[in-house]
Motif scaffolding. Structure first.
Motif, PDB file in Angstrom:
ATOM      1  N   HIS A  72       0.840  -1.194   0.000  1.00 48.08           N
ATOM      2  CA  HIS A  72       0.000   0.000   0.000  1.00 48.08           C
ATOM      3  C   HIS A  72       0.875   1.244   0.000  1.00 48.08           C
ATOM      4  CE1 HIS A  72      -3.509  -2.488   0.629  1.00 48.08           C
ATOM      5  NE2 HIS A  72      -2.764  -3.155   1.479  1.00 48.08           N
ATOM      6  N   GLN A  76      -2.048   6.218   1.613  1.00 45.63           N
ATOM      7  CA  GLN A  76      -3.136   5.367   2.099  1.00 45.63           C
ATOM      8  C   GLN A  76      -2.838   4.877   3.515  1.00 45.63           C
ATOM      9  OE1 GLN A  76      -3.987   1.715  -0.040  1.00 45.63           O
ATOM     10  NE2 GLN A  76      -6.048   1.644   0.796  1.00 45.63           N
ATOM     11  N   TYR A 101      -8.749  -0.555   3.763  1.00 40.61           N
ATOM     12  CA  TYR A 101      -7.937  -1.205   2.740  1.00 40.61           C
ATOM     13  C   TYR A 101      -8.771  -2.060   1.778  1.00 40.61           C
ATOM     14  CZ  TYR A 101      -3.925   0.352   5.412  1.00 40.61           C
ATOM     15  OH  TYR A 101      -2.987   1.141   6.048  1.00 40.61           O
TER      16      TYR A 101
END
Length: 118
Positions: A72, A76, A101
């Motif tokens: 990721h 984020q 997520y």
């Protein structure tokens, strides 16, 4: 995936995104209570006087010398649900971590927590 006992050795090492940008420092590992496999890590982020812990999934993460690379991106992860550095994730907040997520959330068979700090 790496073994739970291996990843515990990486506490205090950098956590980086796929581009190699440092996100923060690995603080703790949370395991899936059903499989007992590493599932999430907490990463220390923020200014020196205002640290907080954010959660990041460990699925498809890789380890290298002195770092753990997650899949990721930095933004984020930094926008993920967080707790104070001396806090704990309340059971009712687990679902929001998974949702951030885009991961499916499933409590244990008896309704118990999905994640446990190790």
């Amino acid at each position: 995936m790496f073994e739970a006992e291996d990843i515990r050795k990486w506490r205090g090492h950098d956590v980086v995104d796929p581009e190699g940008h440092k996100i923060g420092v690995l603080e703790a590992i949370y395991v899936d209570t059903v499989t007992d496999q590493p599932s999430f890590a907490t990463v220390t982020v923020g200014l020196p006087t205002r640290h907080r812990l954010v959660f990041v999934p460990l699925g498809d993460a890789t380890v290298g010398p002195g770092y753990v690379k997650v899949v990721h991106d930095k933004k984020q992860v930094k926008d993920a649900p967080s707790i104070d550095t001396d806090g704990e994730l309340p059971a009712e907040d687990e679902k929001s971590v998974f949702a951030h997520y885009g991961l499916a959330y499933r409590a244990g068979v008896g309704g118990e927590r999905c994640l446990a700090r190790r």
